[in-house]
Design an enzyme around this catalytic site. Structure first.
Site, PDB file in Angstrom:
ATOM      1  N   GLU A  39       0.634  -1.240  -0.019  1.00 52.95           N
ATOM      2  CA  GLU A  39       0.017   0.075   0.037  1.00 52.95           C
ATOM      3  C   GLU A  39       0.800   1.213   0.087  1.00 52.95           C
ATOM      4  OE1 GLU A  39      -3.547  -1.713   2.750  1.00 52.95           O
ATOM      5  OE2 GLU A  39      -1.747  -0.933   3.606  1.00 52.95           O
ATOM      6  N   ARG A  94       2.817  20.102   7.296  1.00 57.11           N
ATOM      7  CA  ARG A  94       3.650  19.045   7.922  1.00 57.11           C
ATOM      8  C   ARG A  94       4.780  19.741   8.474  1.00 57.11           C
ATOM      9  NH1 ARG A  94       6.523  16.249   4.602  1.00 57.11           N
ATOM     10  NH2 ARG A  94       6.714  14.441   6.073  1.00 57.11           N
ATOM     11  N   CYS A 104      -1.826  32.997  11.109  1.00 55.31           N
ATOM     12  CA  CYS A 104      -1.687  33.808  12.194  1.00 55.31           C
ATOM     13  C   CYS A 104      -1.227  32.455  13.293  1.00 55.31           C
ATOM     14  CB  CYS A 104      -2.940  34.332  12.724  1.00 55.31           C
ATOM     15  SG  CYS A 104      -3.004  35.687  11.740  1.00 55.31           S
ATOM     16  N   TYR A 118       0.445  14.193   1.530  1.00 58.08           N
ATOM     17  CA  TYR A 118      -0.053  14.745   2.644  1.00 58.08           C
ATOM     18  C   TYR A 118       0.230  16.418   2.806  1.00 58.08           C
ATOM     19  CZ  TYR A 118       0.659   9.676   3.682  1.00 58.08           C
ATOM     20  OH  TYR A 118       0.223   8.557   3.790  1.00 58.08           O
TER      21      TYR A 118
HETATM   22  C1  LIG Z   1      -0.879   5.770   5.555  1.00 63.88           C
HETATM   23  C2  LIG Z   1      -1.071   4.355   5.143  1.00 63.88           C
HETATM   24  C3  LIG Z   1      -0.664   3.759   4.191  1.00 63.88           C
HETATM   25  C4  LIG Z   1       0.567   4.541   3.298  1.00 63.88           C
HETATM   26  O1  LIG Z   1       1.593   4.835   3.984  1.00 63.88           O
HETATM   27  P1  LIG Z   1       2.660   5.651   2.897  1.00 63.88           P
HETATM   28  O2  LIG Z   1       3.776   6.029   4.373  1.00 63.88           O
HETATM   29  O3  LIG Z   1       2.341   6.941   2.558  1.00 63.88           O
HETATM   30  O4  LIG Z   1       3.238   4.816   1.985  1.00 63.88           O
HETATM   31  C5  LIG Z   1      -0.457   2.569   3.793  1.00 63.88           C
HETATM   32  N1  LIG Z   1      -1.477   1.699   4.776  1.00 63.88           N
HETATM   33  C6  LIG Z   1      -1.886   2.205   5.706  1.00 63.88           C
HETATM   34  C7  LIG Z   1      -2.812   1.242   6.402  1.00 63.88           C
HETATM   35  C8  LIG Z   1      -1.761   3.367   6.052  1.00 63.88           C
HETATM   36  O5  LIG Z   1      -2.513   3.898   7.155  1.00 63.88           O
END
Ligand SMILES: *Cc1c(COP(=O)(O)O)cnc(C)c1O
Length: 432
Positions: A291, A331, A362, A391
């Site tokens: 992911e 960030r 502000c 992000y």
């Molecule tokens: C945030 C998240 C991701 C992605 O993370 P990255 O650091 O952007 O690659 C993948 N899986 C889950 C469950 C997440 O919470």
């Protein structure tokens, strides 16, 4: 020369992204402006996908974590590249479905999904719901029954990876709001419970150990722990787990000194660990899901600002203020994150000053960064902050009632709006 290889300097000394002059984009669309190089997004998708095919025989799927950057056009690009998609809220799911994303390729995450969100996911026949806790399991079993459906579920597991030696945003340890703990037996008991649920199809286990991780070792460690858990489920519950989701979190280059491992190396090493652990523990090789979020979105995006005030405080520091800030990039105020910046219209000059780039909100902490090497920036100059694709837009807000910037995609020398700039009218749209 820059942190992302799709950035360059043209003959006029201006910064380009995907071959397009950023100062022209600033002129055409106004600032602040998020700009993405569509080909760079696609290239990252392909690298993940091809490495999955090559290293693990294609027995898996790469799911883009859309929380990093989501809008309808982004979902269309991800869909076009053949990836799956992760969502963590009803709003992200709505965006994906409206963009025509195949629900079967969507996974739903989150540590506190509402009943409405679960109903939306179940009735939309999405591919996976990643269950976070036991109360969610019970609510989902009931909701699935009401809809007469049998959704595929996975469990989010805290693999208990010792993160002390690794300095990253960690989520895999026991003290985390996400998921079921392994070491206390909580995860195992939950699997037992899931296997007795009539309306749920238990497909496998998921872990996500953190974000912006450079080292591959913790991922290997997590993969090993997860296969051991799969073996325990097989041996003690006589159930063969079909899917293993190893999450995202791959680090990217924000600064030149950052040196993330190539995605291909990650996939090679993870595949090896999973294959050998499965063989050793006599379990079938599960399909693997990964992911990536940041690693697909961040390197493809930059933010353009116009410089306003310049404030030199003798012996202290120089503030260069821009027309955005924590409202479009929170960030720094959240994590003191670091970025590379360039004066886009002076990109061929030396970055011979160190300045603090400040936003217009502000809050004293409303900075883009401190001690940033930069060309001499004056009022009217365009500053590009690099690798802001993840992000930033997704975490943006209307603080100080500042309208959100537009998002532009560039591709093959052309640019197009994919998210319109908000207007003052948008700001009061829901006010009564
Ligand atoms: C945030 C998240 C991701 C992605 O993370 P990255 O650091 O952007 O690659 C993948 N899986 C889950 C469950 C997440 O919470």
């Amino acid at each position: 020369m820059f942190v992302s290889d799709n950035l360059n300097v043209n003959d006029n000394g201006n910064l380009t992204i995907g071959g397009v002059d950023t100062t022209v984009l600033a002129e055409q669309y106004g600032t602040p402006l998020y700009v993405f190089d569509e080909n760079k997004i696609r290239e990252s998708c392909r690298r993940f996908k091809e490495s999955m095919d090559r290293c693990y025989g294609g027995n898996g799927i790469v799911c883009y974590a859309s929380k990093a950057f989501s809008c309808m056009e982004m979902c269309r690009v991800i869909k076009d590249e053949g990836l799956g998609l992760d969502v963590v809220s009803g709003g992200e799911l709505y965006t994906a479905l409206k963009a025509g994303f195949d629900p079967a390729k969507i996974g739903f995450h989150g540590n506190n999904k509402t009943d409405e969100e679960l109903k939306y996911a179940v009735s939309s026949d999405i591919g996976h719901i990643i269950v976070d806790n036991i109360s969610e399991l019970a609510r989902l079993e009931k909701i699935a029954g009401e809809f007469g459906k049998k959704p595929h579920i996975m469990f989010r597991i805290k693999p208990g990876i010792d993160a002390h030696t690794h300095d990253f945003v960690k989520t895999g340890q026991i003290d985390s709001k996400f998921g079921f703990a392994l070491e206390t037996g909580e995860a195992f008991e939950a699997v037992k419970e899931a296997l007795s649920c009539e309306n749920l199809d238990f497909m496998g286990v998921h872990c996500h150990i953190g974000s912006q991780i450079f080292d591959i070792a913790p991922f290997e460690e997590a993969a090993r722990v997860m296969v051991e858990f799969i073996a325990k489920i097989k041996n003690e519950l006589n159930h063969e787990v079909r899917e293993l989701n190893l999450g995202g979190g791959f680090g990217i280059k924000y600064l030149n000194e950052h040196d993330p491992a190539p995605y291909e190396t990650y996939m090679e090493r993870i595949s090896k660990v999973v294959r050998s652990a499965c063989e050793e523990l006599s379990v079938n090789q599960p399909a693997i899901l990964i992911e990536p979020g940041r690693s697909i979105a961040a390197p493809a995006g930059i933010t353009l600002y116009t410089v306003g005030a310049r404030k030199e405080i003798p012996g202290i520091r120089t503030y260069v203020s821009v027309d955005g800030g924590m409202c479009d990039n929170p960030r720094y105020i959240l994590y003191q994150s670091e970025y590379e910046a360039v004066v886009a219209n002076k990109a061929s000059q030396e970055r011979d000053e160190n300045v603090t780039i400040a936003g217009k909100c502000c809050e004293s902490g409303d900075l883009i960064g401190e001690n940033m090497p930069l060309q001499h920036a004056e009022s009217g100059d365009i500053i590009a902050v690099l690798a802001t694709g993840a992000y930033n837009y997704s975490m943006s807000s209307n603080y100080n009632r500042i309208p959100k910037p537009a998002v532009v995609f560039v591709k093959d020398g052309e640019s197009r709006i994919v998210v319109k700039r908000e207007t003052f009218e948008d700001i009061i749209r829901n006010d009564v």
